[in-house]
Design a protein around this motif. Sequence first.
Motif, mmCIF file in Angstrom:
data_model
loop_
_atom_site.group_PDB
_atom_site.id
_atom_site.type_symbol
_atom_site.label_atom_id
_atom_site.label_comp_id
_atom_site.label_asym_id
_atom_site.label_seq_id
_atom_site.Cartn_x
_atom_site.Cartn_y
_atom_site.Cartn_z
ATOM 1 N N CYS A 114 44.676 38.660 70.543
ATOM 2 C CA CYS A 114 44.287 39.197 69.244
ATOM 3 C C CYS A 114 43.625 38.086 68.442
ATOM 4 N N ARG A 154 49.243 45.567 70.491
ATOM 5 C CA ARG A 154 48.417 45.390 71.692
ATOM 6 C C ARG A 154 48.256 43.923 72.098
ATOM 7 N N ASP A 172 37.420 50.364 73.529
ATOM 8 C CA ASP A 172 38.501 51.161 72.955
ATOM 9 C C ASP A 172 38.421 51.006 71.429
ATOM 10 N N ALA A 197 46.026 39.942 76.683
ATOM 11 C CA ALA A 197 45.310 40.488 75.531
ATOM 12 C C ALA A 197 45.448 39.520 74.362
ATOM 13 N N VAL A 245 41.460 41.855 71.452
ATOM 14 C CA VAL A 245 41.891 42.828 70.445
ATOM 15 C C VAL A 245 41.442 42.261 69.112
ATOM 16 N N THR A 279 39.112 45.864 72.488
ATOM 17 C CA THR A 279 39.700 46.899 71.638
ATOM 18 C C THR A 279 39.414 46.548 70.185
ATOM 19 N N ARG A 316 41.527 40.096 77.769
ATOM 20 C CA ARG A 316 41.064 41.161 76.880
ATOM 21 C C ARG A 316 41.051 40.685 75.427
#
Length: 185
Positions: free
Chosen positions: A6, A98, A81, A4, A38, A62, A36
């Motif tokens: 960011c 996250r 999300d 993940a 974030v 997310t 992913r």
Amino acid sequence: MSLAVCVFCSSADGVPGPLRGLAADVGAGLATRGWRLVYGGGGLGLMGEVARAALAGGAHVTGVIPHGLAALEAELLEVDDLVRVDDLRARKAAMDARADAFLVLPGGLGTLEELLETLTLRQLGVHDRPIVLLDPEGHWRALHDLLDGLVASGFASGDLAGALPTAHRAEEALDALAAQVRPQG
Ligand code: AMP
């Protein structure tokens, strides 16, 4: 679980095209790697570019946005999300909780604030997750100079600027993150 990342970057709408392309490359690159995203949940500026490209590529996204900024920053409802929080501090905490790694593109006060908190916590040993700047045009050069100056004058220690490696292309930035992430477990 996949990595993940960011992403901190500008929410300003007037950012020039080449940087928008760079942001889209990041989103697409995350998706290609099966990673992913974030991010701050908005649909404007570089934030919107990263998220839309990540979604288009099939990445899990997310978005974390304060209630009070949902309209102002055109929250992206199509994320996987959507986390709504009370304020900017709660947003940073929710993003941090996250994230396995941090990628910072050009941005303004908000991006700078998020970057400095993440860097400060890393220097204090609160976390050891990688932070990479993606900065082909020298947007953050003055920050590097400031950090070098703090160390030279004894107000800070360690290799602060070295803790923020700079990449010039999206793929280079994602490779740099991959090289620094510690295996989980
Ligand atoms: P900017 O880099 O100023 O375009 O802001 C990028 C993102 O950071 C935007 O979504 C802002 O809402 C957010 N932001 C602005 N100020 C702050 C702050 N003091 N702390 C955390 N986030 C902020």
